[in-house]
Design a protein around this motif. Structure first.
Motif, PDB file in Angstrom:
ATOM      1  N   SER A   1       0.808  -1.231   0.000  1.00 63.24           N
ATOM      2  CA  SER A   1       0.000   0.000   0.000  1.00 63.24           C
ATOM      3  C   SER A   1       0.837   1.276   0.000  1.00 63.24           C
ATOM      4  O   SER A   1       0.281   2.365  -0.182  1.00 63.24           O
TER       5      SER A   1
ATOM      6  N   LYS B   1       0.343   3.321  -3.207  1.00 59.86           N
ATOM      7  CA  LYS B   1      -0.992   3.787  -3.609  1.00 59.86           C
ATOM      8  C   LYS B   1      -0.964   5.126  -4.338  1.00 59.86           C
ATOM      9  O   LYS B   1      -1.783   5.350  -5.244  1.00 59.86           O
TER      10      LYS B   1
ATOM     11  N   GLN C   1      -0.248   4.312  -7.824  1.00 63.46           N
ATOM     12  CA  GLN C   1      -1.425   3.713  -8.474  1.00 63.46           C
ATOM     13  C   GLN C   1      -2.507   4.758  -8.754  1.00 63.46           C
ATOM     14  O   GLN C   1      -3.408   4.513  -9.561  1.00 63.46           O
TER      15      GLN C   1
ATOM     16  N   CYS D   1      -5.302   7.254  -1.912  1.00 61.49           N
ATOM     17  CA  CYS D   1      -3.955   6.896  -1.444  1.00 61.49           C
ATOM     18  C   CYS D   1      -3.980   6.225  -0.070  1.00 61.49           C
ATOM     19  O   CYS D   1      -2.924   5.970   0.510  1.00 61.49           O
TER      20      CYS D   1
ATOM     21  N   SER E   1      -4.885   3.653   3.293  1.00 63.66           N
ATOM     22  CA  SER E   1      -5.244   2.360   3.890  1.00 63.66           C
ATOM     23  C   SER E   1      -6.029   2.744   5.133  1.00 63.66           C
ATOM     24  O   SER E   1      -5.479   2.900   6.216  1.00 63.66           O
TER      25      SER E   1
ATOM     26  N   CYS F   1     -12.408  -5.525  -4.287  1.00 66.47           N
ATOM     27  CA  CYS F   1     -11.387  -5.557  -3.222  1.00 66.47           C
ATOM     28  C   CYS F   1     -11.691  -6.590  -2.147  1.00 66.47           C
ATOM     29  O   CYS F   1     -10.814  -6.946  -1.357  1.00 66.47           O
TER      30      CYS F   1
ATOM     31  N   CYS G   1      -8.666  -0.621   1.455  1.00 69.95           N
ATOM     32  CA  CYS G   1      -8.265  -0.156   0.121  1.00 69.95           C
ATOM     33  C   CYS G   1      -9.438   0.374  -0.686  1.00 69.95           C
ATOM     34  O   CYS G   1      -9.291   0.620  -1.900  1.00 69.95           O
TER      35      CYS G   1
ATOM     36  N   LYS H   1      -8.797   3.441  -2.893  1.00 68.90           N
ATOM     37  CA  LYS H   1      -7.986   3.148  -4.079  1.00 68.90           C
ATOM     38  C   LYS H   1      -8.857   2.535  -5.162  1.00 68.90           C
ATOM     39  O   LYS H   1      -8.755   2.895  -6.344  1.00 68.90           O
TER      40      LYS H   1
ATOM     41  N   CYS I   1      -1.383   1.693 -14.535  1.00 65.87           N
ATOM     42  CA  CYS I   1      -0.656   1.754 -13.258  1.00 65.87           C
ATOM     43  C   CYS I   1       0.780   1.275 -13.420  1.00 65.87           C
ATOM     44  O   CYS I   1       1.718   1.870 -12.878  1.00 65.87           O
TER      45      CYS I   1
ATOM     46  N   ASP J   1      -2.199  -8.417  -4.448  1.00 64.32           N
ATOM     47  CA  ASP J   1      -2.304  -7.801  -3.129  1.00 64.32           C
ATOM     48  C   ASP J   1      -3.512  -8.348  -2.357  1.00 64.32           C
ATOM     49  O   ASP J   1      -4.354  -9.048  -2.917  1.00 64.32           O
TER      50      ASP J   1
ATOM     51  N   ASN K   1       0.343  -5.881  -7.334  1.00 61.31           N
ATOM     52  CA  ASN K   1       1.273  -4.982  -6.650  1.00 61.31           C
ATOM     53  C   ASN K   1       2.631  -5.181  -7.307  1.00 61.31           C
ATOM     54  O   ASN K   1       3.226  -6.256  -7.227  1.00 61.31           O
TER      55      ASN K   1
ATOM     56  N   LYS L   1       3.165   7.043   4.188  1.00 61.28           N
ATOM     57  CA  LYS L   1       2.251   5.951   3.841  1.00 61.28           C
ATOM     58  C   LYS L   1       2.877   4.614   4.178  1.00 61.28           C
ATOM     59  O   LYS L   1       3.961   4.300   3.711  1.00 61.28           O
TER      60      LYS L   1
END
Lengths: 331, 331
Positions: free
Chosen positions: A48, A51, A54, A78, A80, A107, A135, A138, A166, A184, A190, A254
């Motif tokens: 994460s 993020k 991403q 962005c 968690s 997710c 998440c 995101k 991404c 992930d 990821n 983060k």
């Protein structure tokens, strides 16, 4: 290959009961290493902590603008988050704005970490929904991008255009060809890089200037959003939230699963990336605090700092039994 | 000093995302090292893995006999239980038999790990009591010993006769002078030894013969109680419980906080002690399973084994994203 070095010790009485090893790197605007511990070339999954990378296609594509996403939305993209009301209310409204529902997420659901939200679900005999997933912000970003571009619903598949976008952003900003990916916890790919690559990416975020390019403008919007809304990036009591609030200058922080942590320091145009090799989150939190203290952006004796670095360990009767502290070489 | 060695890896996709290092020792009836990884002389706090040592004075003193403690009581004295009904009901009855109440405990309260018991408390808006503490069986043992001997109520103080008796038993059976202690989560002192000392103690339990001495008879009663009641020693789903049930011969297993694990193998008169240096419990569980497989007392493909060793890691949508596995040198 350099072996990981000791970073954080867990003391109990007169003994260092446990010790965490890891790798860390501090990079400058040019992407060069200013300081390193362990092996900067170690290959990592930033989890994460990636993020904000991403989220780059979301902003660069114009999707964020077209859907009038605010700094709150971008902070959640962005995040968690803890699944507290402040998070799920906003993600829910975002979904509604997109004309989508919880079922459009990919997710998965898990119990919120926020104890109030969790206990409310237990008392009501309800199961969590995907919005509670840490998440989900995101994923709301992924859905916004997919909708804007007219792409299909299975946005977490590695071959989906969202993930290809991404990957491209990830490789460009880390300055590396990614050697592979893992799936992930939230089902999105990821992407791997070297630790140096993640430090370089964070320094590029830190050195970005609004208006110089679509990439740099997006980077600035994202770190600004994180710093403007530390409570949305994680939640009350969490290291990202508490340490961002405690820093003496704007710093975006983060965490990532398995003990990853990054920092973006725009004032100094520096980026930090670290990985505790054993995945111990307590050590990643202590180590990032120590590096921020080292750089002079965080006071060692700030109450928030002392929750994570040189933090007393207390037992079930409130007796102080030990301490979590960084090794001297970090300071 | 030998550095800790790699013991357990956490794989995600094509990458070993995290790795845990540690020390382990296998000792024989003479207390000699049969096999070792890392540094057998490393100083450790065995935490709850020392509970059967802390229960020796309870049995040797005659307190257990005088209070008609059964194998269930002794299993609970050696337990880090889940606070499920099967645990708290029995500890509650034990307290009542002593004419004591929850307030006489000195372990502190925490939410039970057992989800049914925890959710019931949350639904009822109730706080946990000290009986829910995973160490409450050990503390019931301490209280029984103190009552039998006519000692005072503050049985967790390091200078209290209960703890002096524990230290004496600990030093005698580890064959070492303890270099110090930490205060445990449950407020009792936790005495340090070398890892070799803990391995030696476990081998002495394994080689003990009923009737040869008060010490050996007590050791036999304790490991027999653990093996007879694996569900009381930990709880459903927990490594101690599941792996004890899965072993092909009688084996007593006990975890300790910060990634300690011991095994007592009476049939082979062997003892195992291991410490993952970073405190990662998942690695202690994987490593003890691997060593039991190595010794031929556990099948690698037993469903219980596969929960802890070569165990798939799944995400919130049930997708298999990785695996936790021991390094080859353990097998």
């Amino acid at each position: 290959m350099t072996e990981p070095v000791k970073m954080t010790e867990i003391w109990r009485g007169p003994l260092a009961e446990s010790v965490h090893r890891g790798h860390a790197v501090i990079c400058d605007a040019a992407g060069e290493i200013v300081d390193a511990w362990g092996d900067p070339e170690t290959v990592v999954l930033p989890r994460s902590s990636a993020k904000m990378l991403q989220a780059l296609p979301l902003v660069e594509s114009g999707a964020a603008e077209a859907h009038r996403l605010t700094a709150e939305h971008l902070a959640l993209a962005c995040a968690s988050h803890e699944g507290a009301e402040i998070h799920t209310d906003r993600v829910g409204a975002w979904l509604a704005d997109l004309g989508l529902s919880d079922d459009d997420f990919r997710c998965g659901a898990h119990m919120p970490k926020d104890s109030e939200a969790r206990n409310a679900l237990i008392r009501a005999g309800k199961e969590p929904c995907q919005m509670h997933n840490n998440c989900s912000g995101k994923h709301a970003g992924f859905l916004t991008l997919a909708k804007h571009m007219g792409w299909g619903p299975d946005y977490v598949e590695p071959e989906h255009e969202v993930q290809k976008a991404c990957l491209q952003a990830f490789e460009e900003i880390t300055g590396e060809t990614s050697p592979g990916f893992g799936i992930d916890g939230c089902s999105a790919p990821n992407f791997a890089s070297s630790l140096h690559g993640m430090g370089r990416a964070m320094a590029r975020f830190a050195a970005a200037e609004d208006g110089r390019s679509a990439r740099e403008s997006a980077a600035v919007r994202l770190w600004q959003a994180m710093i403007a809304h530390p409570d949305l990036v994680a939640g009350e009591g969490r290291a990202c939230t508490e340490l961002m609030r405690a820093c003496k200058e704007p710093v975006a922080l983060k965490t990532g699963a398995e003990a990853f942590f990054i920092a973006i320091l725009p004032t100094r145009k520096l980026g930090i990336a670290l990985k505790i090799v054993d995945g111990g989150t307590r050590a990643a939190e202590c180590t990032i605090a120590a590096l921020l203290v080292r750089l002079g952006v965080l006071d060692a004796d700030h109450p928030a700092t002392r929750k994570f670095m040189n933090a007393p360990i207390t037992n079930w009767r409130g007796i102080e039994t030990g301490m979590i502290k960084p090794v001297d070489s970090l300071l």
